[in-house]
Motif scaffolding. Structure first.
Motif, PDB file in Angstrom:
ATOM      1  N   PRO A   1       0.350  -1.041   0.128  1.00 16.72           N
ATOM      2  CA  PRO A   1       0.656  -0.369  -0.550  1.00 16.72           C
ATOM      3  C   PRO A   1       1.040   0.868   0.017  1.00 16.72           C
ATOM      4  CG  PRO A   1      -0.041  -1.205   2.100  1.00 16.72           C
ATOM      5  CD  PRO A   1       0.589  -2.062   0.932  1.00 16.72           C
ATOM      6  N   SER A   2       0.500   2.286  -0.392  1.00 13.96           N
ATOM      7  CA  SER A   2       1.339   3.763  -0.728  1.00 13.96           C
ATOM      8  C   SER A   2       0.610   4.215   0.681  1.00 13.96           C
ATOM      9  CB  SER A   2       0.898   4.428  -1.991  1.00 13.96           C
ATOM     10  OG  SER A   2      -0.772   4.543  -1.645  1.00 13.96           O
ATOM     11  N   LEU A   3       1.164   5.562   0.508  1.00 12.54           N
ATOM     12  CA  LEU A   3       0.440   6.420   1.776  1.00 12.54           C
ATOM     13  C   LEU A   3       0.348   7.654   1.021  1.00 12.54           C
ATOM     14  CD1 LEU A   3       0.310   7.407   5.084  1.00 12.54           C
ATOM     15  CD2 LEU A   3       2.561   8.118   4.772  1.00 12.54           C
ATOM     16  N   ILE A   4      -0.315   8.377   1.006  1.00 14.21           N
ATOM     17  CA  ILE A   4      -1.023   9.560   1.294  1.00 14.21           C
ATOM     18  C   ILE A   4      -0.813  10.214   2.333  1.00 14.21           C
ATOM     19  CG2 ILE A   4      -2.703  11.181  -0.131  1.00 14.21           C
ATOM     20  CD1 ILE A   4      -3.965   9.273  -1.801  1.00 14.21           C
ATOM     21  N   LEU A   5      -0.333  11.616   2.399  1.00 13.21           N
ATOM     22  CA  LEU A   5      -0.449  12.469   3.388  1.00 13.21           C
ATOM     23  C   LEU A   5      -0.861  14.312   3.596  1.00 13.21           C
ATOM     24  CD1 LEU A   5       1.069  11.931   6.157  1.00 13.21           C
ATOM     25  CD2 LEU A   5       3.126  13.197   5.269  1.00 13.21           C
ATOM     26  N   LEU A   6      -2.030  14.263   4.490  1.00  7.67           N
ATOM     27  CA  LEU A   6      -2.824  15.022   4.042  1.00  7.67           C
ATOM     28  C   LEU A   6      -2.418  16.372   5.240  1.00  7.67           C
ATOM     29  CD1 LEU A   6      -6.587  13.535   3.589  1.00  7.67           C
ATOM     30  CD2 LEU A   6      -4.837  14.197   1.914  1.00  7.67           C
ATOM     31  N   LEU A   7      -1.921  17.906   4.269  1.00 11.68           N
ATOM     32  CA  LEU A   7      -1.589  19.110   4.678  1.00 11.68           C
ATOM     33  C   LEU A   7      -2.649  19.859   4.669  1.00 11.68           C
ATOM     34  CD1 LEU A   7       2.138  18.584   4.283  1.00 11.68           C
ATOM     35  CD2 LEU A   7       0.752  17.127   6.009  1.00 11.68           C
ATOM     36  N   HIS A   8      -3.749  20.312   5.943  1.00 10.61           N
ATOM     37  CA  HIS A   8      -4.472  21.550   6.321  1.00 10.61           C
ATOM     38  C   HIS A   8      -3.854  22.916   6.154  1.00 10.61           C
ATOM     39  CE1 HIS A   8      -3.911  22.677   9.916  1.00 10.61           C
ATOM     40  NE2 HIS A   8      -4.432  21.195  10.685  1.00 10.61           N
ATOM     41  N   GLY A   9      -4.588  23.388   5.911  1.00  8.07           N
ATOM     42  CA  GLY A   9      -4.202  25.081   6.104  1.00  8.07           C
ATOM     43  C   GLY A   9      -3.914  25.797   7.043  1.00  8.07           C
ATOM     44  N   TYR A  10      -3.659  27.133   7.209  1.00 11.12           N
ATOM     45  CA  TYR A  10      -3.687  27.961   8.850  1.00 11.12           C
ATOM     46  C   TYR A  10      -5.014  28.070   8.910  1.00 11.12           C
ATOM     47  CZ  TYR A  10      -2.506  32.063  11.465  1.00 11.12           C
ATOM     48  OH  TYR A  10      -2.435  32.679  12.590  1.00 11.12           O
ATOM     49  N   GLY A  11      -5.152  27.876  10.095  1.00  7.69           N
ATOM     50  CA  GLY A  11      -6.580  28.292  10.966  1.00  7.69           C
ATOM     51  C   GLY A  11      -7.180  26.206  10.882  1.00  7.69           C
ATOM     52  N   SER A  12      -7.355  25.947   9.666  1.00 10.47           N
ATOM     53  CA  SER A  12      -7.756  24.504  10.266  1.00 10.47           C
ATOM     54  C   SER A  12      -7.704  23.429  10.506  1.00 10.47           C
ATOM     55  CB  SER A  12      -8.067  24.742   8.084  1.00 10.47           C
ATOM     56  OG  SER A  12      -8.996  23.207   7.772  1.00 10.47           O
ATOM     57  N   ASN A  13      -7.794  22.515  10.610  1.00  7.58           N
ATOM     58  CA  ASN A  13      -7.644  20.713  10.941  1.00  7.58           C
ATOM     59  C   ASN A  13      -7.196  19.893  10.026  1.00  7.58           C
ATOM     60  OD1 ASN A  13     -10.472  20.192  11.270  1.00  7.58           O
ATOM     61  ND2 ASN A  13     -11.060  21.613  12.510  1.00  7.58           N
ATOM     62  N   GLU A  14      -6.867  18.858  11.329  1.00 12.52           N
ATOM     63  CA  GLU A  14      -6.860  17.188  10.047  1.00 12.52           C
ATOM     64  C   GLU A  14      -8.706  16.819   9.545  1.00 12.52           C
ATOM     65  OE1 GLU A  14      -8.285  16.568  14.459  1.00 12.52           O
ATOM     66  OE2 GLU A  14      -6.833  18.175  13.544  1.00 12.52           O
ATOM     67  N   GLN A  15      -9.859  17.677   9.641  1.00 15.04           N
ATOM     68  CA  GLN A  15     -10.754  17.478   9.600  1.00 15.04           C
ATOM     69  C   GLN A  15     -11.051  17.553   8.075  1.00 15.04           C
ATOM     70  OE1 GLN A  15     -12.875  14.606  10.968  1.00 15.04           O
ATOM     71  NE2 GLN A  15     -12.728  14.833  13.271  1.00 15.04           N
ATOM     72  N   ASP A  16     -10.560  19.368   7.726  1.00 20.86           N
ATOM     73  CA  ASP A  16     -11.061  19.594   6.610  1.00 20.86           C
ATOM     74  C   ASP A  16     -10.225  18.043   5.414  1.00 20.86           C
ATOM     75  OD1 ASP A  16     -11.654  21.245   4.789  1.00 20.86           O
ATOM     76  OD2 ASP A  16      -9.336  22.273   5.259  1.00 20.86           O
ATOM     77  N   LEU A  17      -9.574  18.129   4.605  1.00 24.45           N
ATOM     78  CA  LEU A  17      -9.052  18.042   3.862  1.00 24.45           C
ATOM     79  C   LEU A  17      -9.246  16.122   3.897  1.00 24.45           C
ATOM     80  CD1 LEU A  17      -5.376  18.738   2.895  1.00 24.45           C
ATOM     81  CD2 LEU A  17      -7.205  19.572   1.534  1.00 24.45           C
ATOM     82  N   PHE A  18      -9.621  15.234   5.476  1.00 23.36           N
ATOM     83  CA  PHE A  18     -10.127  13.763   5.520  1.00 23.36           C
ATOM     84  C   PHE A  18     -11.318  14.344   4.576  1.00 23.36           C
ATOM     85  CE2 PHE A  18     -11.021  10.490   7.893  1.00 23.36           C
ATOM     86  CZ  PHE A  18      -9.893   9.636   7.417  1.00 23.36           C
TER      87      PHE A  18
END
Length: 209
Positions: free
Chosen positions: A16-33
């Motif tokens: 399996p590969s890994l996709i790592l999501l990095l959100h923007g300023y003032g947001s949190n881990e829920q955003d791109l998830f």
């Protein structure tokens, strides 16, 4: 360890590969998830929470200073965040058996700025890099070695023509930098603001597939 959300691979695969999501300023881990379920079935999808709390709530990878009328990056904090992300990848690999030669970075806004810098500082760590609504911060890139081999990397860069947060002129600086470093990249502009419209979304999914 950094706080994160995880979507495990939806299909059985030995590597399996890994996709790592990095959100923007003032947001949190829920955003791109929120669109994790649409990402490739054979990948671990991990959305990281940035390491600093912002005054207005939410989190950031580094502070921004507008006091001088310009947008100043706290470079030291950005470097520390990059080191934390690299350490996280090493630590989380002990837990989840992803292919270390198939790691994708997907960042939005401040997360995109950091993703571009991370990839150029650690070009052997990553494979695909998606920079959405960001720009190449010269303060983070001034120590890049022009003689480095970046041939493993593939970049997807996108921006909204009506972005009121990060002007399109800033994002257009990606192209000359990518050409100067001879990077494998595609650059897109969309009729959108500081966000991801449907066309942008489908293009980035096609890039990941």
């Amino acid at each position: 360890m950094v706080h994160y959300l995880l979507r495990e691979p939806k299909s059985a695969t030995e590597t399996p590969s890994l996709i790592l999501l990095l959100h923007g300023y003032g947001s949190n881990e829920q955003d791109l998830f929120s669109f994790a379920e649409e990402l490739p079935d054979d990948a671990y999808v991990i959305s990281l929470r940035a390491v600093r709390e912002t005054p207005m709530g939410g989190f950031s990878w580094y502070d921004l200073d507008f006091s001088g009328g310009a947008r100043m990056t706290d470079v030291q904090q950005a470097v520390e965040s990059q080191e934390i992300i690299i350490q996280f990848i090493t630590q989380v690999h002990e837990k989840f058996p992803f292919d270390k030669n198939s790691i994708t970075l997907l960042g939005f806004s401040q997360g995109a700025i950091l993703s571009f810098s991370l990839a150029l500082h650690h070009p052997q760590t990553f494979k695909k890099v998606l920079c959405l609504s960001g720009y190449p911060d010269p303060e983070l890139l001034k120590d890049i070695d022009m003689g480095t081999d970046f041939s493993q990397l593939e970049f997807f860069i996108s921006h909204g023509k009506e972005d009121p947060v990060i002007p399109i002129q800033w994002a257009r600086q990606f192209k000359p930098i990518c050409e100067e470093l001879d990077l494998d990249f595609e650059y897109h502009e969309y009729e959108q603001g500081h966000g991801i419209n449907a066309e942008n979304y489908y293009d980035l999914l096609n890039f990941l597939q």
